[in-house]
Design a protein around this motif. Structure first.
Motif, PDB file in Angstrom:
ATOM      1  N   GLY A  92       0.823  -1.216   0.000  1.00 30.00           N
ATOM      2  CA  GLY A  92       0.000   0.000   0.000  1.00 30.00           C
ATOM      3  C   GLY A  92       0.850   1.256   0.000  1.00 30.00           C
ATOM      4  N   ASP A  93       1.901   1.257   0.788  1.00 30.27           N
ATOM      5  CA  ASP A  93       2.771   2.431   0.874  1.00 30.27           C
ATOM      6  C   ASP A  93       3.503   2.663  -0.455  1.00 30.27           C
ATOM      7  OD1 ASP A  93       3.898   4.548   2.488  1.00 30.27           O
ATOM      8  OD2 ASP A  93       5.778   3.438   2.366  1.00 30.27           O
ATOM      9  N   VAL A  94       3.852   1.576  -1.123  1.00 30.14           N
ATOM     10  CA  VAL A  94       4.499   1.711  -2.445  1.00 30.14           C
ATOM     11  C   VAL A  94       3.526   2.375  -3.422  1.00 30.14           C
ATOM     12  CG1 VAL A  94       5.535   0.445  -4.378  1.00 30.14           C
ATOM     13  CG2 VAL A  94       5.947  -0.335  -2.030  1.00 30.14           C
ATOM     14  N   HIS A  95       2.272   1.954  -3.392  1.00 34.37           N
ATOM     15  CA  HIS A  95       1.254   2.574  -4.266  1.00 34.37           C
ATOM     16  C   HIS A  95       1.138   4.067  -3.962  1.00 34.37           C
ATOM     17  CE1 HIS A  95      -1.027  -0.885  -6.184  1.00 34.37           C
ATOM     18  NE2 HIS A  95      -0.258  -1.531  -5.337  1.00 34.37           N
ATOM     19  N   ARG A  96       1.067   4.413  -2.688  1.00 36.83           N
ATOM     20  CA  ARG A  96       0.897   5.836  -2.328  1.00 36.83           C
ATOM     21  C   ARG A  96       2.072   6.662  -2.842  1.00 36.83           C
ATOM     22  NH1 ARG A  96      -1.275   3.678   2.851  1.00 36.83           N
ATOM     23  NH2 ARG A  96       0.797   3.776   3.751  1.00 36.83           N
ATOM     24  N   LYS A  97       3.276   6.127  -2.660  1.00 31.00           N
ATOM     25  CA  LYS A  97       4.465   6.875  -3.114  1.00 31.00           C
ATOM     26  C   LYS A  97       4.499   6.964  -4.637  1.00 31.00           C
ATOM     27  CE  LYS A  97       7.143   6.256   1.022  1.00 31.00           C
ATOM     28  NZ  LYS A  97       7.572   5.232   1.938  1.00 31.00           N
ATOM     29  N   ALA A  98       4.068   5.909  -5.297  1.00 30.59           N
ATOM     30  CA  ALA A  98       4.062   5.912  -6.770  1.00 30.59           C
ATOM     31  C   ALA A  98       3.062   6.938  -7.305  1.00 30.59           C
ATOM     32  CB  ALA A  98       3.726   4.511  -7.286  1.00 30.59           C
ATOM     33  N   VAL A  99       1.882   7.008  -6.693  1.00 31.87           N
ATOM     34  CA  VAL A  99       0.893   8.005  -7.129  1.00 31.87           C
ATOM     35  C   VAL A  99       1.438   9.405  -6.874  1.00 31.87           C
ATOM     36  CG1 VAL A  99      -1.435   8.924  -6.792  1.00 31.87           C
ATOM     37  CG2 VAL A  99      -1.062   6.466  -6.670  1.00 31.87           C
ATOM     38  N   ALA A 100       2.067   9.572  -5.711  1.00 31.31           N
ATOM     39  CA  ALA A 100       2.555  10.910  -5.319  1.00 31.31           C
ATOM     40  C   ALA A 100       3.673  11.397  -6.240  1.00 31.31           C
ATOM     41  CB  ALA A 100       3.046  10.874  -3.877  1.00 31.31           C
ATOM     42  N   MET A 101       4.367  10.484  -6.883  1.00 30.54           N
ATOM     43  CA  MET A 101       5.525  10.871  -7.697  1.00 30.54           C
ATOM     44  C   MET A 101       5.165  11.902  -8.770  1.00 30.54           C
ATOM     45  SD  MET A 101       8.325   8.298  -9.369  1.00 30.54           S
ATOM     46  CE  MET A 101       8.857   7.572  -7.849  1.00 30.54           C
ATOM     47  N   ASP A 102       3.972  11.788  -9.338  1.00 32.03           N
ATOM     48  CA  ASP A 102       3.588  12.729 -10.405  1.00 32.03           C
ATOM     49  C   ASP A 102       2.545  13.755  -9.954  1.00 32.03           C
ATOM     50  OD1 ASP A 102       5.299  11.774 -12.507  1.00 32.03           O
ATOM     51  OD2 ASP A 102       4.099   9.954 -12.453  1.00 32.03           O
ATOM     52  N   SER A 103       2.188  13.727  -8.687  1.00 32.06           N
ATOM     53  CA  SER A 103       1.283  14.739  -8.094  1.00 32.06           C
ATOM     54  C   SER A 103      -0.010  14.950  -8.874  1.00 32.06           C
ATOM     55  CB  SER A 103       2.000  16.094  -7.992  1.00 32.06           C
ATOM     56  OG  SER A 103       3.216  15.960  -7.372  1.00 32.06           O
ATOM     57  N   LYS A 104      -0.562  13.892  -9.434  1.00 29.10           N
ATOM     58  CA  LYS A 104      -1.786  14.042 -10.227  1.00 29.10           C
ATOM     59  C   LYS A 104      -3.030  13.554  -9.490  1.00 29.10           C
ATOM     60  CE  LYS A 104       0.230  15.304 -14.142  1.00 29.10           C
ATOM     61  NZ  LYS A 104       0.187  16.674 -14.576  1.00 29.10           N
ATOM     62  N   ALA A 105      -2.812  12.936  -8.345  1.00 26.04           N
ATOM     63  CA  ALA A 105      -3.963  12.468  -7.564  1.00 26.04           C
ATOM     64  C   ALA A 105      -3.593  12.517  -6.094  1.00 26.04           C
ATOM     65  CB  ALA A 105      -4.329  11.038  -7.961  1.00 26.04           C
ATOM     66  N   GLU A 106      -4.614  12.708  -5.252  1.00 25.66           N
ATOM     67  CA  GLU A 106      -4.299  12.756  -3.816  1.00 25.66           C
ATOM     68  C   GLU A 106      -5.161  11.785  -3.026  1.00 25.66           C
ATOM     69  OE1 GLU A 106      -4.784  16.725  -2.437  1.00 25.66           O
ATOM     70  OE2 GLU A 106      -6.825  16.875  -3.207  1.00 25.66           O
ATOM     71  N   GLU A 157      16.528   4.037 -12.572  1.00 27.81           N
ATOM     72  CA  GLU A 157      15.094   4.048 -12.253  1.00 27.81           C
ATOM     73  C   GLU A 157      14.723   2.632 -11.848  1.00 27.81           C
ATOM     74  OE1 GLU A 157      12.813   5.479 -15.565  1.00 27.81           O
ATOM     75  OE2 GLU A 157      13.630   7.501 -15.397  1.00 27.81           O
ATOM     76  N   GLY A 158      13.764   2.503 -10.972  1.00 28.53           N
ATOM     77  CA  GLY A 158      13.440   1.169 -10.495  1.00 28.53           C
ATOM     78  C   GLY A 158      11.978   0.946 -10.235  1.00 28.53           C
ATOM     79  N   TYR A 159      11.724   0.173  -9.193  1.00 23.05           N
ATOM     80  CA  TYR A 159      10.392  -0.318  -8.861  1.00 23.05           C
ATOM     81  C   TYR A 159       9.376   0.816  -8.674  1.00 23.05           C
ATOM     82  CZ  TYR A 159       7.282  -3.602  -6.364  1.00 23.05           C
ATOM     83  OH  TYR A 159       6.246  -4.394  -5.962  1.00 23.05           O
ATOM     84  N   PHE A 160       9.774   1.852  -7.921  1.00 25.34           N
ATOM     85  CA  PHE A 160       8.841   2.957  -7.673  1.00 25.34           C
ATOM     86  C   PHE A 160       8.452   3.649  -8.982  1.00 25.34           C
ATOM     87  CE2 PHE A 160      10.520   3.017  -3.224  1.00 25.34           C
ATOM     88  CZ  PHE A 160       9.296   2.891  -2.580  1.00 25.34           C
ATOM     89  N   GLU A 161       9.444   3.857  -9.840  1.00 24.50           N
ATOM     90  CA  GLU A 161       9.150   4.542 -11.104  1.00 24.50           C
ATOM     91  C   GLU A 161       8.258   3.671 -11.997  1.00 24.50           C
ATOM     92  OE1 GLU A 161      12.146   4.459  -9.738  1.00 24.50           O
ATOM     93  OE2 GLU A 161      12.894   6.522  -9.653  1.00 24.50           O
ATOM     94  N   ALA A 162       8.504   2.353 -11.992  1.00 25.22           N
ATOM     95  CA  ALA A 162       7.663   1.461 -12.806  1.00 25.22           C
ATOM     96  C   ALA A 162       6.210   1.546 -12.337  1.00 25.22           C
ATOM     97  CB  ALA A 162       8.182   0.025 -12.718  1.00 25.22           C
ATOM     98  N   PHE A 163       6.039   1.544 -11.028  1.00 25.34           N
ATOM     99  CA  PHE A 163       4.697   1.673 -10.450  1.00 25.34           C
ATOM    100  C   PHE A 163       4.091   3.031 -10.825  1.00 25.34           C
ATOM    101  CE2 PHE A 163       3.959  -1.673  -7.141  1.00 25.34           C
ATOM    102  CZ  PHE A 163       2.601  -1.717  -7.263  1.00 25.34           C
ATOM    103  N   ALA A 164       4.916   4.077 -10.693  1.00 23.82           N
ATOM    104  CA  ALA A 164       4.439   5.427 -10.992  1.00 23.82           C
ATOM    105  C   ALA A 164       4.039   5.539 -12.466  1.00 23.82           C
ATOM    106  CB  ALA A 164       5.514   6.455 -10.651  1.00 23.82           C
TER     107      ALA A 164
END
Ligand SMILES: NC(=O)c1ccc[n+]([C@@H]2O[C@H](COP(=O)([O-])OP(=O)(O)OC[C@H]3O[C@@H](n4cnc5c(N)ncnc54)[C@H](O)[C@@H]3O)[C@@H](O)[C@H]2O)c1
Length: 390
Positions: A28-42, A328-335
């Protein structure tokens, strides 16, 4: 570059709710950080745990409004569904057996869905979700993370353009060693539910990581499984479900494949690796070194392509965020999966139509395929590794 990372245009953020992902949870925390990376949803609403105290703590840690922290997913979806400023989509990051009821209720309440894999524990349920999403005209993403890497998208296009010639053979594996001992007996949360058929479904090793192999090969190579034979083994004493699996696959167009997934392979972390062989050439990609790929041709020297340095096909290039040599790695792939999903959802909400390229995130149809794959592997193994039509 990912759209928006360099643009000066201001657009309102989409709102999302999350089920699962409380304190001590993993993805869940990985998802939250991935969404936050591009600041398009909160993150606007949450039911992060079945334990309300955990939800409150998690919400507080994330600076959320208490009014939108809920005791159950039912309460969250039903309450949010009626609000004028309701969440646009929901992210489901709970153990496998709850994906179906949560997704179903969200769709019934007009909320777009992102659900982690495997989509459900039963293919009939998965098909029901596919039908419901179509009927309600809602987007549905299943987060097969590894399809988000720019190099993977480049290799996919190479294969589709015929650079390797007609495909002959696929060799794919996903070895790990974290379940080489009975970790589930120690109270470790993630191991506990994965080893429990009630929560994880009919397979552990194939369901948890074999499903990533199936999706990755299907995404990269565009091959459809026609039949398979599988042997699922349980090496750790006292464990009910599989912790190692060997699978032979026949695809359409005559290609063949060999998959291995393992949770008892000492020395391996998250070793997803795919090698694909055609009549003219081959390629190899590994999740633990995802910025590079090896490509060989019969009549040319072998080359290593590098994300950020070498020209990728434009669609793949769009997903590259930083220069070569900064991995680039896992977080960016998720993002990347989220950036595509959120951009598509924005267009959909404003009534615009979407091209195939704009829908380049793993969909509910891929979720259905994944659940069928798990079921076919278990069926084959129970029949002493008999060949089973897909
Ligand atoms: N895409 C990937 O690469 C990837 C990686 C890891 C896990 N996953 C998937 O993500 C899901 C979660 O895995 P995890 O390792 O994060 O598990 P986890 O045990 O770490 O987290 C699960 C969370 O869900 C909460 N939860 C359970 N039932 C709930 C309910 N009814 N309502 C609200 N919250 C509830 C738990 O309290 C916990 O916070 C699984 O389906 C798993 O297969 C996917």
């Amino acid at each position: 570059m990912i759209e928006g990372s360099a643009s000066g245009k201001k657009a309102s953020k989409l709102k999302y709710g999350m089920v699962g992902g409380g304190q001590d949870a993993f993805i869940g925390d990985v998802h939250r950080k991935a969404v936050a990376m591009d600041s398009k949803a909160e993150l606007t609403a949450g039911c992060f745990s079945r334990d309300y105290k955990n939800t409150l703590l998690t919400g507080e840690m994330l600076g959320m409004d208490k009014e939108r922290l809920y005791k159950s997913f039912q309460e969250m979806i039903e309450t949010e569904g009626k609000r004028e400023d309701k969440i646009d989509f929901i992210i489901i990051v709970t153990p496998n057996n709850s994906h179906f009821p949560i997704s179903k209720l969200a769709l019934q309440n007009g909320i777009h869905v992102v659900c982690d894999k495997p989509l459900t524990t039963d293919s009939k349920d998965a098909e029901e979700l596919e039908r419901l999403a179509a009927e309600k005209d809602l987007l549905f993403c299943v987060t097969y993370t590894y399809t988000g890497y720019p190099v993977v998208k480049h290799l996919r296009e190479m294969i589709a353009k015929g650079d390797l010639g007609p495909l002959r053979f696929v060799n794919a594996e996903y070895p790990q060693d974290w379940l080489a001992t009975s970790l589930e007996e120690t109270g470790q949360k993630q191991a506990g539910w994965r080893a429990d058929p009630e929560q994880t479904g009919i397979s552990n090793c194939v369901g948890d990581i074999g499903s990533h192999i199936e999706n990755m090969v299907s995404y990269l190579a565009g091959l459809k499984i026609q039949s398979l034979c599988a042997r699922l083994d349980t090496f750790v004493e006292g464990r009910v479900l599989d912790d190692n699996a060997c699978i032979l696959v026949d695809y359409d167009k005559g290609a063949k494949g060999l998959y291995w997934s393992s949770q008892i392979a000492v020395g391996h972390d998250n070793g997803l690796r795919v090698r694909i062989y055609g009549t003219k050439g081959s390629l190899g990609w590994s999740q633990e070194n995802p910025n590079y790929a090896k490509i060989s041709y019969l009549d040319k020297p072998t080359e290593i392509i590098s994300r950020g340095r070498d020209d990728l096909y434009p669609h793949a290039q769009n997903y590259s965020r930083i220069p070569a040599g900064h991995p680039e790695g896992y977080f960016e792939a998720f993002a990347n999966i989220y950036s595509t999903f959120i951009k598509a959802l924005r267009k959909k909400l404003s009534g615009e139509s979407l091209s195939k390229e704009e829908l380049d995130f793993p969909g509910v149809d891929e979720g259905v395929q994944g659940v069928k794959f798990i079921e076919k592997c278990v069926e084959s193994s129970k029949k002493n590794a008999a060949w089973i039509d897909f």
